[in-house]
Design a protein around this motif. Structure first.
Motif, mmCIF file in Angstrom:
data_model
loop_
_atom_site.group_PDB
_atom_site.id
_atom_site.type_symbol
_atom_site.label_atom_id
_atom_site.label_comp_id
_atom_site.label_asym_id
_atom_site.label_seq_id
_atom_site.Cartn_x
_atom_site.Cartn_y
_atom_site.Cartn_z
ATOM 1 N N SER A 33 0.905 -1.070 0.018
ATOM 2 C CA SER A 33 -0.053 -0.051 -0.029
ATOM 3 C C SER A 33 0.914 1.420 0.137
ATOM 4 O O SER A 33 0.458 2.279 -0.111
ATOM 5 C CB SER A 33 -0.964 0.112 1.223
ATOM 6 N N HIS A 34 2.138 1.028 0.336
ATOM 7 C CA HIS A 34 2.921 2.422 0.214
ATOM 8 C C HIS A 34 3.805 2.287 -1.036
ATOM 9 O O HIS A 34 5.044 3.309 -1.068
ATOM 10 C CB HIS A 34 3.798 2.242 1.533
ATOM 11 N N ALA A 35 3.574 1.268 -1.968
ATOM 12 C CA ALA A 35 4.335 1.546 -3.118
ATOM 13 C C ALA A 35 3.924 2.482 -4.131
ATOM 14 O O ALA A 35 2.872 2.580 -4.267
ATOM 15 C CB ALA A 35 4.225 -0.053 -3.910
ATOM 16 N N ALA A 36 4.626 3.445 -4.542
ATOM 17 C CA ALA A 36 4.471 4.389 -5.437
ATOM 18 C C ALA A 36 4.124 4.123 -7.002
ATOM 19 O O ALA A 36 5.126 4.651 -7.753
ATOM 20 C CB ALA A 36 5.113 5.610 -5.043
ATOM 21 N N VAL A 37 3.513 3.160 -7.039
ATOM 22 C CA VAL A 37 3.566 2.597 -8.565
ATOM 23 C C VAL A 37 1.992 2.502 -9.096
ATOM 24 O O VAL A 37 1.105 2.511 -8.224
ATOM 25 C CB VAL A 37 4.229 1.142 -8.479
ATOM 26 N N THR A 45 13.549 -9.609 -5.954
ATOM 27 C CA THR A 45 14.799 -9.455 -5.175
ATOM 28 C C THR A 45 15.800 -8.924 -5.911
ATOM 29 O O THR A 45 16.277 -9.169 -6.863
ATOM 30 C CB THR A 45 15.158 -10.762 -4.711
ATOM 31 N N GLY A 46 16.699 -7.771 -5.378
ATOM 32 C CA GLY A 46 17.764 -7.234 -5.906
ATOM 33 C C GLY A 46 17.303 -6.115 -6.847
ATOM 34 O O GLY A 46 18.373 -5.320 -7.102
ATOM 35 N N ALA A 47 16.168 -5.613 -6.947
ATOM 36 C CA ALA A 47 15.620 -4.716 -7.716
ATOM 37 C C ALA A 47 15.896 -3.076 -7.148
ATOM 38 O O ALA A 47 15.901 -3.080 -5.704
ATOM 39 C CB ALA A 47 14.391 -4.631 -7.926
ATOM 40 N N PRO A 48 16.691 -2.192 -7.624
ATOM 41 C CA PRO A 48 17.012 -0.844 -7.084
ATOM 42 C C PRO A 48 15.613 -0.059 -6.897
ATOM 43 O O PRO A 48 14.742 -0.127 -7.884
ATOM 44 C CB PRO A 48 17.882 -0.386 -8.218
ATOM 45 N N VAL A 49 15.392 0.392 -5.760
ATOM 46 C CA VAL A 49 14.394 1.302 -5.486
ATOM 47 C C VAL A 49 14.701 2.548 -5.083
ATOM 48 O O VAL A 49 15.842 2.639 -4.407
ATOM 49 C CB VAL A 49 13.154 0.415 -4.571
ATOM 50 N N LEU A 50 13.716 3.573 -5.001
ATOM 51 C CA LEU A 50 14.114 4.838 -4.100
ATOM 52 C C LEU A 50 13.038 4.552 -2.760
ATOM 53 O O LEU A 50 11.868 4.103 -3.037
ATOM 54 C CB LEU A 50 13.605 5.918 -4.830
ATOM 55 N N LEU A 51 13.491 5.001 -1.699
ATOM 56 C CA LEU A 51 12.788 4.715 -0.695
ATOM 57 C C LEU A 51 12.675 5.905 0.353
ATOM 58 O O LEU A 51 13.606 6.612 0.713
ATOM 59 C CB LEU A 51 13.756 3.661 0.342
ATOM 60 N N GLU A 52 11.406 5.956 0.869
ATOM 61 C CA GLU A 52 11.176 7.023 1.837
ATOM 62 C C GLU A 52 10.784 6.279 3.280
ATOM 63 O O GLU A 52 9.975 5.419 3.025
ATOM 64 C CB GLU A 52 10.175 8.174 1.486
ATOM 65 N N ARG A 64 10.248 1.502 8.727
ATOM 66 C CA ARG A 64 9.003 0.815 7.861
ATOM 67 C C ARG A 64 9.113 1.981 6.768
ATOM 68 O O ARG A 64 9.177 3.229 7.037
ATOM 69 C CB ARG A 64 7.815 1.122 8.846
ATOM 70 N N ALA A 65 8.839 1.422 5.561
ATOM 71 C CA ALA A 65 8.605 2.212 4.415
ATOM 72 C C ALA A 65 7.435 3.070 4.414
ATOM 73 O O ALA A 65 6.173 2.797 4.865
ATOM 74 C CB ALA A 65 8.423 1.369 3.326
ATOM 75 N N VAL A 66 7.412 4.358 4.041
ATOM 76 C CA VAL A 66 6.628 5.487 3.942
ATOM 77 C C VAL A 66 5.896 5.319 2.595
ATOM 78 O O VAL A 66 4.890 5.439 2.104
ATOM 79 C CB VAL A 66 6.844 6.808 4.522
ATOM 80 N N SER A 73 12.403 5.722 -12.062
ATOM 81 C CA SER A 73 11.051 6.012 -12.629
ATOM 82 C C SER A 73 10.388 7.244 -11.562
ATOM 83 O O SER A 73 11.148 7.220 -10.573
ATOM 84 C CB SER A 73 10.025 5.028 -12.483
ATOM 85 N N GLU A 74 9.581 7.935 -11.921
ATOM 86 C CA GLU A 74 8.757 8.664 -10.956
ATOM 87 C C GLU A 74 7.927 8.214 -10.212
ATOM 88 O O GLU A 74 7.220 7.273 -10.799
ATOM 89 C CB GLU A 74 8.404 9.885 -11.825
ATOM 90 N N PRO A 75 7.820 8.666 -8.893
ATOM 91 C CA PRO A 75 6.451 7.864 -7.976
ATOM 92 C C PRO A 75 5.160 8.233 -8.544
ATOM 93 O O PRO A 75 5.065 9.248 -9.286
ATOM 94 C CB PRO A 75 6.939 8.510 -6.550
ATOM 95 N N VAL A 76 4.421 7.214 -8.413
ATOM 96 C CA VAL A 76 3.074 7.578 -8.906
ATOM 97 C C VAL A 76 2.112 7.440 -7.556
ATOM 98 O O VAL A 76 2.090 6.450 -6.842
ATOM 99 C CB VAL A 76 2.458 6.340 -9.739
ATOM 100 N N ASP A 77 1.594 8.490 -7.338
ATOM 101 C CA ASP A 77 0.668 8.684 -6.069
ATOM 102 C C ASP A 77 -0.715 7.900 -6.259
ATOM 103 O O ASP A 77 -1.409 8.188 -7.379
ATOM 104 C CB ASP A 77 0.546 9.996 -5.556
#
Length: 102
Positions: A33-37, A45-52, A64-66, A73-77
């Motif tokens: 639910s916090h994935a901005a996709v 596994t091993g995928a690079p992501v941007l994390l808040e 905990r991921a926000v 890629s750009e985050p999608v709200d």
């Protein structure tokens, strides 16, 4: 600002995983639910992501991921509409016939 991180593990069936970054030693718990996709949420596994993230942990992890999304890629709200917070939604409508003899 988001940290560059790596998906340690992801469970598609349960919708959560663990993300590692230098800023989150010990791992960062992440829920779909916090994935901005857009669309279905799945990570490998091993995928690079941007994390808040935030420091109150979850399920034994210190962080905990926000919000998180694939690197490059750009985050999608996601739409934030009332009643759109759960994985399942149900509606029950009850109607009564009027008694015609009254």
């Amino acid at each position: 600002m988001a940290d560059l991180a790596t998906v340690r593990e992801w469970n598609d069936d349960e919708g959560w995983g663990v993300i590692d970054s230098p800023s989150t030693p010990g791992g960062c718990w992440a829920h779909f639910s916090h994935a901005a996709v857009a669309g279905a949420v799945t990570f490998t596994t091993g995928a690079p992501v941007l994390l808040e993230w935030e420091s109150p942990g979850q399920d034994g992890y210190p962080y905990r991921a926000v919000r998180f999304w694939p690197s490059g890629s750009e985050p999608v709200d996601r739409a934030n509409r009332p009643g759109n917070g759960g994985a399942y939604r149900s509606v029950l409508t009850i109607s009564f016939d009027r008694d015609h003899d009254q």
